[in-house]
Design a protein around this motif. Structure first.
Motif, PDB file in Angstrom:
ATOM      1  N   SER A  75      -1.635  -5.999   5.400  1.00  0.00           N
ATOM      2  CA  SER A  75      -0.338  -6.679   5.476  1.00  0.00           C
ATOM      3  C   SER A  75       0.697  -6.088   4.533  1.00  0.00           C
ATOM      4  N   GLY A  76       0.285  -5.722   3.317  1.00  0.00           N
ATOM      5  CA  GLY A  76       1.241  -5.168   2.359  1.00  0.00           C
ATOM      6  C   GLY A  76       1.811  -3.839   2.819  1.00  0.00           C
ATOM      7  N   LYS A  77       0.960  -2.959   3.317  1.00  0.00           N
ATOM      8  CA  LYS A  77       1.420  -1.653   3.797  1.00  0.00           C
ATOM      9  C   LYS A  77       2.361  -1.810   4.984  1.00  0.00           C
ATOM     10  N   ILE A  78       2.031  -2.742   5.879  1.00  0.00           N
ATOM     11  CA  ILE A  78       2.881  -2.967   7.052  1.00  0.00           C
ATOM     12  C   ILE A  78       4.233  -3.512   6.635  1.00  0.00           C
ATOM     13  N   ALA A  79       4.247  -4.428   5.650  1.00  0.00           N
ATOM     14  CA  ALA A  79       5.511  -4.988   5.163  1.00  0.00           C
ATOM     15  C   ALA A  79       6.369  -3.921   4.497  1.00  0.00           C
ATOM     16  N   ASP A  80       5.739  -3.015   3.752  1.00  0.00           N
ATOM     17  CA  ASP A  80       6.490  -1.923   3.123  1.00  0.00           C
ATOM     18  C   ASP A  80       7.123  -1.012   4.171  1.00  0.00           C
ATOM     19  N   ARG A  81       6.402  -0.767   5.251  1.00  0.00           N
ATOM     20  CA  ARG A  81       6.878   0.194   6.258  1.00  0.00           C
ATOM     21  C   ARG A  81       7.970  -0.392   7.142  1.00  0.00           C
ATOM     22  N   HIS A 258      -8.658   8.373  -1.738  1.00  0.00           N
ATOM     23  CA  HIS A 258      -7.491   8.248  -0.862  1.00  0.00           C
ATOM     24  C   HIS A 258      -6.235   8.009  -1.706  1.00  0.00           C
ATOM     25  N   PRO A 259      -5.134   8.702  -1.388  1.00  0.00           N
ATOM     26  CA  PRO A 259      -3.918   8.547  -2.204  1.00  0.00           C
ATOM     27  C   PRO A 259      -3.264   7.180  -2.097  1.00  0.00           C
ATOM     28  N   SER A 260      -3.496   6.477  -0.981  1.00  0.00           N
ATOM     29  CA  SER A 260      -2.878   5.158  -0.790  1.00  0.00           C
ATOM     30  C   SER A 260      -3.857   4.243  -0.055  1.00  0.00           C
ATOM     31  N   PRO A 261      -4.897   3.773  -0.758  1.00  0.00           N
ATOM     32  CA  PRO A 261      -5.932   2.963  -0.102  1.00  0.00           C
ATOM     33  C   PRO A 261      -5.395   1.627   0.390  1.00  0.00           C
ATOM     34  N   ILE A 262      -6.001   1.120   1.454  1.00  0.00           N
ATOM     35  CA  ILE A 262      -5.542  -0.128   2.065  1.00  0.00           C
ATOM     36  C   ILE A 262      -5.687  -1.304   1.100  1.00  0.00           C
ATOM     37  N   MET A 263      -6.714  -1.255   0.241  1.00  0.00           N
ATOM     38  CA  MET A 263      -6.887  -2.214  -0.854  1.00  0.00           C
ATOM     39  C   MET A 263      -6.993  -1.427  -2.157  1.00  0.00           C
ATOM     40  N   ASP A 264      -6.019  -1.608  -3.027  1.00  0.00           N
ATOM     41  CA  ASP A 264      -5.900  -0.791  -4.230  1.00  0.00           C
ATOM     42  C   ASP A 264      -6.615  -1.463  -5.406  1.00  0.00           C
ATOM     43  N   ALA A 388      -0.471 -13.807 -12.081  1.00  0.00           N
ATOM     44  CA  ALA A 388      -1.095 -12.589 -11.544  1.00  0.00           C
ATOM     45  C   ALA A 388      -0.115 -11.430 -11.449  1.00  0.00           C
ATOM     46  N   TYR A 389       1.168 -11.708 -11.218  1.00  0.00           N
ATOM     47  CA  TYR A 389       2.150 -10.655 -10.963  1.00  0.00           C
ATOM     48  C   TYR A 389       3.024 -10.359 -12.180  1.00  0.00           C
ATOM     49  N   ASP A 390       2.637 -10.874 -13.341  1.00  0.00           N
ATOM     50  CA  ASP A 390       3.450 -10.724 -14.545  1.00  0.00           C
ATOM     51  C   ASP A 390       3.637  -9.256 -14.932  1.00  0.00           C
ATOM     52  N   GLU A 391       2.594  -8.438 -14.776  1.00  0.00           N
ATOM     53  CA  GLU A 391       2.662  -7.042 -15.196  1.00  0.00           C
ATOM     54  C   GLU A 391       2.630  -6.062 -14.017  1.00  0.00           C
ATOM     55  N   ILE A 392       2.870  -6.561 -12.825  1.00  0.00           N
ATOM     56  CA  ILE A 392       2.824  -5.699 -11.644  1.00  0.00           C
ATOM     57  C   ILE A 392       4.198  -5.096 -11.383  1.00  0.00           C
ATOM     58  N   ASP A 393       4.242  -3.774 -11.276  1.00  0.00           N
ATOM     59  CA  ASP A 393       5.500  -3.110 -10.949  1.00  0.00           C
ATOM     60  C   ASP A 393       5.958  -3.531  -9.556  1.00  0.00           C
ATOM     61  N   ARG A 394       7.259  -3.550  -9.371  1.00  0.00           N
ATOM     62  CA  ARG A 394       7.816  -3.970  -8.088  1.00  0.00           C
ATOM     63  C   ARG A 394       7.322  -3.092  -6.946  1.00  0.00           C
ATOM     64  N   ASP A 395       7.141  -1.791  -7.199  1.00  0.00           N
ATOM     65  CA  ASP A 395       6.686  -0.880  -6.150  1.00  0.00           C
ATOM     66  C   ASP A 395       5.263  -1.181  -5.687  1.00  0.00           C
ATOM     67  N   ARG A 396       4.487  -1.898  -6.513  1.00  0.00           N
ATOM     68  CA  ARG A 396       3.097  -2.207  -6.167  1.00  0.00           C
ATOM     69  C   ARG A 396       2.925  -3.674  -5.747  1.00  0.00           C
ATOM     70  N   MET A 397       4.044  -4.380  -5.620  1.00  0.00           N
ATOM     71  CA  MET A 397       3.967  -5.811  -5.343  1.00  0.00           C
ATOM     72  C   MET A 397       3.305  -6.099  -3.993  1.00  0.00           C
ATOM     73  N   SER A 398       3.603  -5.315  -2.980  1.00  0.00           N
ATOM     74  CA  SER A 398       3.026  -5.569  -1.665  1.00  0.00           C
ATOM     75  C   SER A 398       1.516  -5.353  -1.682  1.00  0.00           C
ATOM     76  N   SER A 399       1.063  -4.296  -2.365  1.00  0.00           N
ATOM     77  CA  SER A 399      -0.379  -4.061  -2.476  1.00  0.00           C
ATOM     78  C   SER A 399      -1.055  -5.194  -3.237  1.00  0.00           C
ATOM     79  N   ALA A 400      -0.380  -5.677  -4.276  1.00  0.00           N
ATOM     80  CA  ALA A 400      -0.957  -6.750  -5.090  1.00  0.00           C
ATOM     81  C   ALA A 400      -1.088  -8.051  -4.299  1.00  0.00           C
ATOM     82  N   THR A 401      -0.084  -8.385  -3.496  1.00  0.00           N
ATOM     83  CA  THR A 401      -0.141  -9.647  -2.753  1.00  0.00           C
ATOM     84  C   THR A 401      -1.224  -9.619  -1.682  1.00  0.00           C
ATOM     85  N   SER A 402      -1.368  -8.483  -0.980  1.00  0.00           N
ATOM     86  CA  SER A 402      -2.417  -8.407   0.035  1.00  0.00           C
ATOM     87  C   SER A 402      -3.798  -8.404  -0.611  1.00  0.00           C
ATOM     88  N   PHE A 403      -3.950  -7.711  -1.740  1.00  0.00           N
ATOM     89  CA  PHE A 403      -5.216  -7.688  -2.469  1.00  0.00           C
ATOM     90  C   PHE A 403      -5.585  -9.097  -2.933  1.00  0.00           C
TER      91      PHE A 403
END
Length: 482
Positions: A75-81, A258-264, A388-403
Protein backbone atom coordinates in the motif's frame (compact mmCIF):
# COMPACT_ATOMS: atom_id res chain seq x y z
CA UNK A 1 14.54 13.58 16.24
CA UNK A 2 14.07 14.03 12.53
CA UNK A 3 13.23 17.49 11.25
CA UNK A 4 11.99 16.06 7.89
CA UNK A 5 9.05 14.05 9.10
CA UNK A 6 6.41 16.55 8.10
CA UNK A 7 6.20 19.22 5.40
CA UNK A 8 6.85 22.83 6.39
CA UNK A 9 4.12 24.68 8.23
CA UNK A 10 3.52 26.96 5.25
CA UNK A 11 2.31 24.01 3.23
CA UNK A 12 -0.40 23.30 5.79
CA UNK A 13 -1.80 26.78 6.31
CA UNK A 14 -4.67 26.13 3.89
CA UNK A 15 -5.33 22.63 5.24
CA UNK A 16 -8.68 21.89 6.83
CA UNK A 17 -9.08 21.38 10.56
CA UNK A 18 -7.25 18.24 11.66
CA UNK A 19 -10.46 16.85 13.17
CA UNK A 20 -12.06 16.94 9.73
CA UNK A 21 -9.26 14.94 8.18
CA UNK A 22 -9.11 12.52 11.11
CA UNK A 23 -12.86 11.87 11.01
CA UNK A 24 -12.82 11.32 7.24
CA UNK A 25 -10.10 8.70 7.63
CA UNK A 26 -11.78 7.28 10.76
CA UNK A 27 -15.08 6.78 8.95
CA UNK A 28 -13.40 4.51 6.40
CA UNK A 29 -11.64 2.56 9.13
CA UNK A 30 -14.86 2.24 11.11
CA UNK A 31 -16.61 0.93 8.00
CA UNK A 32 -13.90 -1.66 7.50
CA UNK A 33 -13.59 -2.75 11.14
CA UNK A 34 -17.37 -2.96 11.51
CA UNK A 35 -17.64 -5.07 8.36
CA UNK A 36 -14.90 -7.42 9.51
CA UNK A 37 -16.70 -8.30 12.76
CA UNK A 38 -20.38 -7.89 11.93
CA UNK A 39 -20.22 -10.74 9.43
CA UNK A 40 -19.44 -13.40 12.06
CA UNK A 41 -22.89 -13.04 13.62
CA UNK A 42 -24.65 -13.63 10.31
CA UNK A 43 -22.72 -16.71 9.15
CA UNK A 44 -25.29 -19.31 10.28
CA UNK A 45 -28.11 -17.47 8.49
CA UNK A 46 -25.99 -17.00 5.37
CA UNK A 47 -25.09 -20.72 5.41
CA UNK A 48 -28.78 -21.58 5.34
CA UNK A 49 -29.44 -19.28 2.39
CA UNK A 50 -26.45 -20.69 0.46
CA UNK A 51 -27.41 -24.30 1.37
CA UNK A 52 -24.05 -25.06 2.98
CA UNK A 53 -22.97 -25.97 6.49
CA UNK A 54 -22.02 -23.12 8.88
CA UNK A 55 -18.35 -24.25 9.07
CA UNK A 56 -18.12 -23.91 5.28
CA UNK A 57 -18.84 -20.19 5.66
CA UNK A 58 -15.45 -19.66 7.29
CA UNK A 59 -14.00 -19.11 3.83
CA UNK A 60 -15.97 -15.85 3.67
CA UNK A 61 -13.83 -14.59 6.56
CA UNK A 62 -10.49 -16.03 5.53
CA UNK A 63 -10.74 -14.83 1.92
CA UNK A 64 -10.89 -11.26 3.21
CA UNK A 65 -7.84 -11.89 5.43
CA UNK A 66 -5.97 -13.18 2.38
CA UNK A 67 -6.46 -9.92 0.49
CA UNK A 68 -5.31 -7.94 3.52
CA UNK A 69 -2.17 -10.02 3.86
CA UNK A 70 -1.21 -9.66 0.20
CA UNK A 71 -1.92 -5.99 -0.38
CA UNK A 72 -1.24 -4.16 2.90
CA UNK A 73 2.58 -4.33 2.48
CA UNK A 74 2.29 -2.86 -1.04
CA UNK A 75 0.00 0.00 0.00
CA UNK A 76 2.77 2.48 0.81
CA UNK A 77 4.57 2.00 -2.50
CA UNK A 78 1.31 2.32 -4.42
CA UNK A 79 0.42 5.52 -2.55
CA UNK A 80 3.84 7.00 -3.32
CA UNK A 81 3.49 6.20 -7.02
CA UNK A 82 -0.10 7.30 -7.63
CA UNK A 83 -0.75 9.78 -4.81
CA UNK A 84 -2.31 9.26 -1.38
CA UNK A 85 -5.67 10.89 -2.25
CA UNK A 86 -6.01 8.92 -5.49
CA UNK A 87 -5.26 5.61 -3.80
CA UNK A 88 -7.37 6.32 -0.71
CA UNK A 89 -10.33 7.39 -2.79
CA UNK A 90 -9.94 4.37 -5.09
CA UNK A 91 -9.70 2.06 -2.07
CA UNK A 92 -13.03 3.35 -0.75
CA UNK A 93 -14.62 2.84 -4.17
CA UNK A 94 -13.29 -0.73 -4.45
CA UNK A 95 -14.45 -1.53 -0.92
CA UNK A 96 -17.96 -0.22 -1.63
CA UNK A 97 -18.12 -2.09 -4.94
CA UNK A 98 -17.05 -5.26 -3.17
CA UNK A 99 -19.72 -4.65 -0.51
CA UNK A 100 -22.45 -4.31 -3.15
CA UNK A 101 -21.32 -7.52 -4.82
CA UNK A 102 -21.28 -9.30 -1.44
CA UNK A 103 -24.86 -8.17 -0.79
CA UNK A 104 -25.93 -9.46 -4.20
CA UNK A 105 -24.09 -12.80 -3.91
CA UNK A 106 -26.29 -15.71 -5.05
CA UNK A 107 -23.76 -18.40 -4.07
CA UNK A 108 -20.92 -18.90 -1.63
CA UNK A 109 -18.36 -18.94 -4.46
CA UNK A 110 -19.58 -15.54 -5.66
CA UNK A 111 -19.38 -14.21 -2.10
CA UNK A 112 -15.77 -15.37 -1.74
CA UNK A 113 -14.72 -13.55 -4.91
CA UNK A 114 -16.55 -10.42 -3.75
CA UNK A 115 -14.86 -10.63 -0.35
CA UNK A 116 -11.46 -10.88 -2.06
CA UNK A 117 -12.25 -7.67 -3.97
CA UNK A 118 -13.52 -6.02 -0.80
CA UNK A 119 -10.28 -7.00 0.95
CA UNK A 120 -8.20 -5.26 -1.72
CA UNK A 121 -10.00 -2.01 -0.88
CA UNK A 122 -9.65 -2.64 2.84
CA UNK A 123 -5.94 -3.35 2.56
CA UNK A 124 -5.40 0.04 0.92
CA UNK A 125 -7.72 1.99 3.25
CA UNK A 126 -5.98 1.17 6.54
CA UNK A 127 -2.35 2.20 5.91
CA UNK A 128 -3.06 4.85 3.26
CA UNK A 129 -5.68 6.46 5.51
CA UNK A 130 -3.09 6.70 8.26
CA UNK A 131 -0.55 8.06 5.77
CA UNK A 132 -3.02 10.76 4.71
CA UNK A 133 -3.36 11.82 8.33
CA UNK A 134 0.39 11.87 8.94
CA UNK A 135 0.98 14.03 5.88
CA UNK A 136 -1.88 16.43 6.59
CA UNK A 137 -1.68 17.19 10.32
CA UNK A 138 0.80 19.38 12.17
CA UNK A 139 2.92 17.67 14.82
CA UNK A 140 1.32 19.60 17.68
CA UNK A 141 -2.13 18.27 16.65
CA UNK A 142 -1.03 14.70 15.98
CA UNK A 143 -2.07 13.19 19.34
CA UNK A 144 -5.55 14.68 19.16
CA UNK A 145 -5.92 13.67 15.52
CA UNK A 146 -4.84 10.11 16.26
CA UNK A 147 -7.37 9.96 19.11
CA UNK A 148 -10.17 10.92 16.73
CA UNK A 149 -8.87 8.40 14.20
CA UNK A 150 -8.47 5.35 16.43
CA UNK A 151 -11.63 5.50 18.53
CA UNK A 152 -13.94 4.47 15.64
CA UNK A 153 -11.43 1.79 14.63
CA UNK A 154 -11.52 0.37 18.17
CA UNK A 155 -15.28 0.69 18.47
CA UNK A 156 -15.99 -1.15 15.20
CA UNK A 157 -14.97 -4.64 16.37
CA UNK A 158 -16.96 -4.21 19.60
CA UNK A 159 -20.27 -3.02 18.16
CA UNK A 160 -20.03 -5.26 15.09
CA UNK A 161 -21.56 -8.42 16.60
CA UNK A 162 -24.59 -6.65 18.18
CA UNK A 163 -25.29 -4.79 14.93
CA UNK A 164 -24.94 -8.00 12.96
CA UNK A 165 -27.41 -9.69 15.27
CA UNK A 166 -29.87 -6.83 14.80
CA UNK A 167 -29.63 -6.99 11.00
CA UNK A 168 -30.06 -10.76 10.93
CA UNK A 169 -32.96 -10.70 13.39
CA UNK A 170 -34.96 -7.76 12.07
CA UNK A 171 -33.82 -7.17 8.48
CA UNK A 172 -31.66 -9.37 6.26
CA UNK A 173 -27.99 -10.35 6.34
CA UNK A 174 -27.43 -8.47 3.06
CA UNK A 175 -27.84 -5.18 4.93
CA UNK A 176 -24.52 -5.95 6.62
CA UNK A 177 -22.91 -5.02 3.29
CA UNK A 178 -25.41 -2.41 2.09
CA UNK A 179 -24.69 -0.26 5.17
CA UNK A 180 -21.21 0.39 3.72
CA UNK A 181 -22.59 2.07 0.61
CA UNK A 182 -23.76 5.44 2.04
CA UNK A 183 -20.72 5.64 4.35
CA UNK A 184 -18.40 4.93 1.43
CA UNK A 185 -20.05 7.42 -0.92
CA UNK A 186 -19.84 10.16 1.70
CA UNK A 187 -16.21 9.29 2.39
CA UNK A 188 -15.35 9.37 -1.32
CA UNK A 189 -16.84 12.86 -1.67
CA UNK A 190 -15.14 14.22 1.46
CA UNK A 191 -11.75 12.79 0.46
CA UNK A 192 -12.09 14.48 -2.92
CA UNK A 193 -12.80 17.82 -1.23
CA UNK A 194 -10.47 17.88 1.76
CA UNK A 195 -7.50 15.58 1.08
CA UNK A 196 -4.47 16.69 -0.92
CA UNK A 197 -2.95 14.30 -3.45
CA UNK A 198 0.63 13.88 -2.22
CA UNK A 199 3.08 11.56 -3.96
CA UNK A 200 6.23 10.13 -2.43
CA UNK A 201 9.69 9.83 -3.97
CA UNK A 202 10.29 7.27 -6.70
CA UNK A 203 12.88 5.19 -4.84
CA UNK A 204 13.37 2.25 -7.18
CA UNK A 205 11.51 -0.47 -9.05
CA UNK A 206 8.49 -2.20 -7.55
CA UNK A 207 9.56 -5.23 -5.51
CA UNK A 208 7.58 -7.94 -7.33
CA UNK A 209 9.44 -10.89 -5.82
CA UNK A 210 9.10 -9.39 -2.34
CA UNK A 211 5.41 -8.77 -2.99
CA UNK A 212 4.92 -12.48 -3.79
CA UNK A 213 7.04 -13.75 -0.88
CA UNK A 214 5.46 -11.43 1.69
CA UNK A 215 1.97 -12.19 0.38
CA UNK A 216 2.41 -15.94 0.74
CA UNK A 217 4.07 -15.54 4.15
CA UNK A 218 1.54 -13.15 5.65
CA UNK A 219 -1.42 -14.86 4.02
CA UNK A 220 -0.36 -18.23 5.45
CA UNK A 221 0.29 -16.76 8.89
CA UNK A 222 -3.06 -14.95 9.05
CA UNK A 223 -4.90 -18.03 7.80
CA UNK A 224 -3.04 -20.18 10.29
CA UNK A 225 -3.75 -17.90 13.23
CA UNK A 226 -7.41 -17.64 12.25
CA UNK A 227 -7.77 -21.42 11.80
CA UNK A 228 -6.19 -22.09 15.18
CA UNK A 229 -9.25 -20.65 16.90
CA UNK A 230 -11.49 -23.29 15.34
CA UNK A 231 -12.12 -26.77 16.60
CA UNK A 232 -10.64 -29.53 14.43
CA UNK A 233 -8.42 -27.22 12.36
CA UNK A 234 -5.24 -27.59 14.44
CA UNK A 235 -3.20 -29.58 11.88
CA UNK A 236 -4.05 -27.20 9.05
CA UNK A 237 -3.23 -24.21 11.28
CA UNK A 238 0.21 -25.61 12.15
CA UNK A 239 0.94 -26.32 8.47
CA UNK A 240 -0.06 -22.81 7.38
CA UNK A 241 1.96 -21.14 10.14
CA UNK A 242 5.00 -23.24 9.17
CA UNK A 243 4.61 -22.22 5.51
CA UNK A 244 4.25 -18.59 6.56
CA UNK A 245 7.44 -18.70 8.62
CA UNK A 246 9.36 -20.42 5.82
CA UNK A 247 8.39 -17.84 3.20
CA UNK A 248 8.96 -15.09 5.78
CA UNK A 249 12.58 -16.20 6.14
CA UNK A 250 12.83 -16.24 2.35
CA UNK A 251 11.51 -12.68 2.20
CA UNK A 252 14.01 -11.43 4.80
CA UNK A 253 16.89 -12.84 2.77
CA UNK A 254 15.49 -11.26 -0.40
CA UNK A 255 14.90 -7.86 1.24
CA UNK A 256 18.57 -7.51 2.23
CA UNK A 257 19.56 -7.29 -1.43
CA UNK A 258 16.69 -5.22 -2.86
CA UNK A 259 17.08 -1.42 -3.13
CA UNK A 260 13.42 -0.78 -2.29
CA UNK A 261 11.87 -3.78 -0.50
CA UNK A 262 8.09 -4.02 -0.20
CA UNK A 263 8.51 -4.19 3.60
CA UNK A 264 11.48 -2.17 4.83
CA UNK A 265 12.83 -3.86 7.97
CA UNK A 266 15.57 -1.24 8.23
CA UNK A 267 12.87 0.92 9.83
CA UNK A 268 13.37 -1.19 12.95
CA UNK A 269 16.70 0.57 13.44
CA UNK A 270 14.79 3.74 14.38
CA UNK A 271 14.53 3.59 18.22
CA UNK A 272 11.01 4.97 18.75
CA UNK A 273 9.59 3.07 15.78
CA UNK A 274 11.16 -0.19 16.96
CA UNK A 275 9.91 0.23 20.53
CA UNK A 276 6.42 1.14 19.34
CA UNK A 277 6.20 -1.84 16.96
CA UNK A 278 7.39 -4.35 19.56
CA UNK A 279 5.52 -2.96 22.57
CA UNK A 280 2.40 -2.36 20.49
CA UNK A 281 2.56 -5.89 19.08
CA UNK A 282 2.79 -7.44 22.54
CA UNK A 283 -0.11 -5.33 23.76
CA UNK A 284 -2.22 -6.25 20.72
CA UNK A 285 -2.12 -9.87 21.86
CA UNK A 286 -4.65 -8.81 24.49
CA UNK A 287 -6.60 -6.58 22.12
CA UNK A 288 -6.96 -9.44 19.66
CA UNK A 289 -7.86 -11.96 22.36
CA UNK A 290 -10.48 -10.07 24.35
CA UNK A 291 -13.20 -9.80 21.62
CA UNK A 292 -12.79 -13.57 21.20
CA UNK A 293 -12.68 -14.55 24.90
CA UNK A 294 -15.13 -12.21 26.62
CA UNK A 295 -18.27 -12.90 24.54
CA UNK A 296 -17.57 -16.64 24.64
CA UNK A 297 -17.08 -16.61 28.40
CA UNK A 298 -20.28 -14.66 28.99
CA UNK A 299 -22.28 -17.04 26.80
CA UNK A 300 -20.69 -20.40 27.63
CA UNK A 301 -19.58 -19.73 31.20
CA UNK A 302 -22.35 -17.41 32.38
CA UNK A 303 -25.17 -18.81 30.25
CA UNK A 304 -25.99 -15.38 28.78
CA UNK A 305 -27.60 -14.89 25.39
CA UNK A 306 -25.61 -13.42 22.51
CA UNK A 307 -27.60 -10.18 22.76
CA UNK A 308 -27.01 -9.86 26.52
CA UNK A 309 -23.30 -10.58 26.12
CA UNK A 310 -23.11 -7.93 23.39
CA UNK A 311 -24.61 -5.32 25.71
CA UNK A 312 -21.94 -6.04 28.31
CA UNK A 313 -19.03 -6.06 25.85
CA UNK A 314 -20.04 -2.68 24.46
CA UNK A 315 -18.59 -1.22 27.68
CA UNK A 316 -15.13 -1.40 26.11
CA UNK A 317 -16.34 0.75 23.22
CA UNK A 318 -17.66 3.36 25.63
CA UNK A 319 -14.33 3.36 27.44
CA UNK A 320 -12.49 3.83 24.16
CA UNK A 321 -14.57 6.88 23.28
CA UNK A 322 -14.17 8.55 26.68
CA UNK A 323 -10.40 8.30 26.38
CA UNK A 324 -10.33 10.97 23.69
CA UNK A 325 -11.11 13.74 26.17
CA UNK A 326 -7.94 13.38 28.24
CA UNK A 327 -5.35 11.77 25.96
CA UNK A 328 -3.59 15.02 25.00
CA UNK A 329 -3.57 16.36 28.56
CA UNK A 330 -2.03 13.20 30.01
CA UNK A 331 0.71 13.08 27.38
CA UNK A 332 1.42 16.78 27.77
CA UNK A 333 1.85 16.45 31.55
CA UNK A 334 3.65 13.11 31.77
CA UNK A 335 5.13 12.40 28.33
CA UNK A 336 4.92 9.23 26.26
CA UNK A 337 7.29 7.03 28.26
CA UNK A 338 5.69 7.44 31.70
CA UNK A 339 2.15 7.39 30.30
CA UNK A 340 2.70 4.17 28.36
CA UNK A 341 4.29 2.43 31.34
CA UNK A 342 1.50 3.37 33.77
CA UNK A 343 -1.47 3.06 31.43
CA UNK A 344 -0.02 -0.12 29.95
CA UNK A 345 0.27 -1.81 33.33
CA UNK A 346 -3.17 -0.73 34.51
CA UNK A 347 -4.91 -1.61 31.23
CA UNK A 348 -3.28 -5.02 30.86
CA UNK A 349 -3.87 -5.98 34.50
CA UNK A 350 -7.47 -4.82 34.06
CA UNK A 351 -7.99 -7.41 31.35
CA UNK A 352 -6.20 -9.90 33.58
CA UNK A 353 -8.92 -9.23 36.14
CA UNK A 354 -11.39 -10.74 33.67
CA UNK A 355 -9.95 -14.11 34.74
CA UNK A 356 -11.76 -13.65 38.07
CA UNK A 357 -15.19 -12.89 36.55
CA UNK A 358 -17.90 -15.22 37.83
CA UNK A 359 -21.70 -15.35 37.34
CA UNK A 360 -22.34 -14.14 40.90
CA UNK A 361 -20.48 -10.88 40.23
CA UNK A 362 -22.79 -7.87 39.73
CA UNK A 363 -23.12 -7.19 36.00
CA UNK A 364 -22.69 -3.48 36.73
CA UNK A 365 -19.24 -4.17 38.22
CA UNK A 366 -18.19 -6.26 35.20
CA UNK A 367 -19.46 -3.48 32.92
CA UNK A 368 -17.40 -0.85 34.76
CA UNK A 369 -14.23 -2.98 34.71
CA UNK A 370 -14.57 -3.55 30.96
CA UNK A 371 -15.22 0.17 30.47
CA UNK A 372 -11.96 1.07 32.16
CA UNK A 373 -10.13 -1.68 30.27
CA UNK A 374 -11.34 -0.17 26.99
CA UNK A 375 -10.26 3.27 28.16
CA UNK A 376 -6.70 2.27 29.06
CA UNK A 377 -6.25 0.04 26.03
CA UNK A 378 -7.44 2.78 23.68
CA UNK A 379 -5.02 5.22 25.31
CA UNK A 380 -2.11 2.89 24.64
CA UNK A 381 -2.86 2.39 20.97
CA UNK A 382 -3.32 6.10 20.33
CA UNK A 383 0.06 6.69 21.94
CA UNK A 384 1.77 3.83 20.09
CA UNK A 385 0.34 4.88 16.73
CA UNK A 386 1.57 8.43 17.31
CA UNK A 387 5.05 7.93 18.81
CA UNK A 388 5.94 5.36 16.16
CA UNK A 389 6.48 8.12 13.57
CA UNK A 390 8.37 10.57 15.80
CA UNK A 391 11.76 9.89 14.16
CA UNK A 392 10.60 8.77 10.72
CA UNK A 393 11.68 10.93 7.80
CA UNK A 394 8.84 12.16 5.62
CA UNK A 395 10.26 10.30 2.60
CA UNK A 396 9.91 7.00 4.50
CA UNK A 397 6.46 7.70 5.94
CA UNK A 398 4.58 5.55 3.43
CA UNK A 399 6.87 2.56 4.04
CA UNK A 400 6.49 3.03 7.79
CA UNK A 401 2.68 3.13 7.72
CA UNK A 402 2.36 -0.02 5.60
CA UNK A 403 4.96 -1.82 7.75
CA UNK A 404 3.23 -0.80 10.98
CA UNK A 405 -0.24 -1.71 9.73
CA UNK A 406 0.97 -5.12 8.56
CA UNK A 407 2.27 -6.00 12.02
CA UNK A 408 -0.82 -4.55 13.64
CA UNK A 409 -3.10 -6.85 11.63
CA UNK A 410 -0.80 -9.83 12.16
CA UNK A 411 -0.65 -9.41 15.94
CA UNK A 412 -4.41 -8.98 16.30
CA UNK A 413 -4.84 -12.33 14.56
CA UNK A 414 -2.08 -13.82 16.71
CA UNK A 415 -4.00 -12.67 19.79
CA UNK A 416 -6.92 -14.88 18.75
CA UNK A 417 -4.48 -17.73 18.12
CA UNK A 418 -2.86 -17.42 21.57
CA UNK A 419 -6.23 -17.14 23.32
CA UNK A 420 -7.63 -20.17 21.50
CA UNK A 421 -4.50 -22.21 22.15
CA UNK A 422 -4.51 -21.33 25.86
CA UNK A 423 -8.24 -22.13 26.11
CA UNK A 424 -7.89 -25.52 24.39
CA UNK A 425 -4.75 -26.37 26.38
CA UNK A 426 -6.58 -25.73 29.64
CA UNK A 427 -9.47 -27.89 28.47
CA UNK A 428 -7.02 -30.68 27.60
CA UNK A 429 -5.20 -30.51 30.93
CA UNK A 430 -8.46 -30.45 32.88
CA UNK A 431 -10.05 -33.11 30.63
CA UNK A 432 -12.97 -30.81 29.79
CA UNK A 433 -15.00 -31.55 26.67
CA UNK A 434 -16.50 -28.05 26.77
CA UNK A 435 -14.88 -24.79 27.84
CA UNK A 436 -15.61 -23.93 31.47
CA UNK A 437 -14.96 -20.81 33.53
CA UNK A 438 -11.58 -22.03 34.77
CA UNK A 439 -10.47 -22.58 31.18
CA UNK A 440 -11.36 -19.00 30.27
CA UNK A 441 -9.53 -17.79 33.37
CA UNK A 442 -6.38 -19.61 32.27
CA UNK A 443 -6.60 -18.06 28.80
CA UNK A 444 -6.98 -14.54 30.21
CA UNK A 445 -3.95 -15.07 32.47
CA UNK A 446 -1.80 -16.27 29.54
CA UNK A 447 -2.55 -13.31 27.26
CA UNK A 448 -2.14 -10.91 30.18
CA UNK A 449 1.33 -12.23 31.02
CA UNK A 450 2.41 -11.90 27.39
CA UNK A 451 1.15 -8.32 27.10
CA UNK A 452 2.77 -7.33 30.40
CA UNK A 453 6.17 -7.83 28.77
CA UNK A 454 5.42 -4.70 26.72
CA UNK A 455 6.39 -2.76 29.87
CA UNK A 456 10.03 -3.67 29.22
CA UNK A 457 9.87 -1.98 25.83
CA UNK A 458 7.84 0.96 27.09
CA UNK A 459 10.66 1.64 29.55
CA UNK A 460 13.11 1.80 26.62
CA UNK A 461 11.49 4.92 25.18
CA UNK A 462 13.59 7.98 25.80
CA UNK A 463 12.22 10.32 28.49
CA UNK A 464 12.04 13.01 25.81
CA UNK A 465 10.52 10.75 23.12
CA UNK A 466 7.74 12.56 21.30
CA UNK A 467 8.18 15.75 23.33
CA UNK A 468 7.50 17.93 20.30
CA UNK A 469 4.35 15.97 19.51
CA UNK A 470 2.97 15.86 23.07
CA UNK A 471 4.19 19.28 24.23
CA UNK A 472 5.46 17.60 27.41
CA UNK A 473 6.31 20.28 29.98
CA UNK A 474 9.86 20.78 31.14
CA UNK A 475 11.47 19.18 28.09
CA UNK A 476 13.80 21.01 25.76
CA UNK A 477 12.55 20.55 22.24
CA UNK A 478 14.80 21.04 19.28
CA UNK A 479 13.26 23.44 16.81
CA UNK A 480 13.44 22.08 13.29
CA UNK A 481 14.95 24.39 10.74
CA UNK A 482 12.44 25.26 8.13
Amino acid sequence: MSDQTYPPAAVRQAAPNFRTIALIVASSMFMEQLDATVLATALPTMARDFAVTPPAMSIALTSYLLSLAIFIPASGKIADRFGSRTVFRSAIAVFVLGSILCAQAPTLSFLVVARLLQGVGGAMMMPVGRLVLMRSVARKDLVSAMSWLLVPALVGPIVGPPIGGMFVTYLDWRWIFYINVPIGILGFILVSIFIEDVKGPADGPFDTVGFILSGISLGSLLFGFEMSSRTGEGSLAVFLIAVGLLFGIGYLRHAKNHPSPIMDFSLMRVPTFRASVIAGSLTRITQGAQPFLIPLMLQLGFGMSAASAGRIVIATAIGSMTMKAIQSKVLRNFGFRTSLIVFGLVGTLGYGLCAAFRPDWPMSLIFVILLFCGFFMSFQFTAYNTIAYDEIDRDRMSSATSFYTTFQQLMLSLGICVAALALHSSMFVRAHTHAELNDFSAAFIVVTLISLTATIWNARFSKTAGAEISGHKGKKIAVAAE
